[in-house]
Design a protein around this motif. Structure first.
Motif: not given
Lengths: 170, 170
Positions: A46, B97-99, B81, A73-74, A48-51, A64-65, A101-103, A53, B77
């Motif tokens: 809510a 996917a990463g960066g 946003r 980022w969390h 930092f990344d209000p999307q 997709l998730f 970074l990769t996730w 999913f 973060a």
């Protein structure tokens, strides 16, 4: 697994702050744990990344998730908390200059995270004899061993004050 | 500067969600603004990056930062946003996917942030005809134009449903 575990060959360094001179390529560290839950995921999202999913499990099912997932980022922020509080006892703190970074997988509300890190490069500064740059590759894993994030970060690490003064000047 | 500013040659795409087919290498986007303050910096740090230079201005003066500085992960973060709410109106949301990240300067309590992004690569998926990978290079800048973060992130972007069905199948 509540304390850091510096698997270097110099166990005496474990409880004390670690200086550049104490590190070797291949040194490994293991952090404590952090348990996720749905409230943490949606609160961070809510702000930092209000999307959808990251905010609502039902809304996330059609994406997709396939269900509620933490913002990457969390996951990165929790990884930093684990490194600071138990993972990497660097003298003077963890000062990152940047990284990659990769996730590979999303972090879920039921995940319990920990971080396993390895020193992959050490470069004493040429211009500033009191410090160097250490590259650390960290995997953020859940309780099943799934890798949720891989981070390769460059950290500014001070030299041990006495070691710097004793170092060859040539 | 409260709305996104898609400087593509196809201005009709600005208010609608953007699909892979709408993007070209070189397309630029500009986000709205986010004003930092000391409370935001210390609140984030207490939760995710509890180090003296992110928690207390006086303690920070004796460190590499020379004064209170936001955690780099906090800058990341806030950048997310700004991208989600005004910077990058990608159809279906921003799924990274990463960066790569660098933080050329610390973010300070008096900074007002915005993000300027540019599409640097577009790669339609070979195995999944309904999507592709877009690389976006984003600079997070303060009100003086100082670059606080450079992020190069790979984002999964869907193709426009009609475009996908009309695409050559050979």
């Amino acid at each position: 697994m509540s304390a850091s575990n510096h698997s270097s060959a110099s166990p005496a360094a474990t409880p004390q702050p670690i200086y550049l001179d104490d590190l070797k390529v291949g040194d490994q560290f293991k952090s404590g744990e952090h348990a996720m839950d749905e409230a943490q995921i949606t609160t961070f999202a809510a702000q930092f990344d209000p999307q959808p999913f990251h905010l609502d499990d039902t809304a996330a099912r059609g994406t997709l998730f396939g269900g509620l997932a933490a913002s990457g980022w969390h996951t990165a922020a929790i990884t930093m908390r684990l490194q600071v509080t138990s993972g990497l006892p660097i003298a003077g703190g963890i000062v990152g200059a940047g990284g990659e970074l990769t996730w590979p997988r999303p972090t879920r509300a039921t995940d319990v995270l920990h971080v396993v890190s390895e020193v992959t490069a050490i470069a004493p500064s040429k211009s500033k004899p009191d410090r160097g740059m250490v590259t650390v590759r960290s995997e953020t894993r859940n309780q099943h061993g799934d890798v949720l994030q891989v981070a390769t970060v460059r950290i500014v690490v001070p030299r041990r004050p006495d070691a710097a003064s004793l170092a060859p000047t040539a």
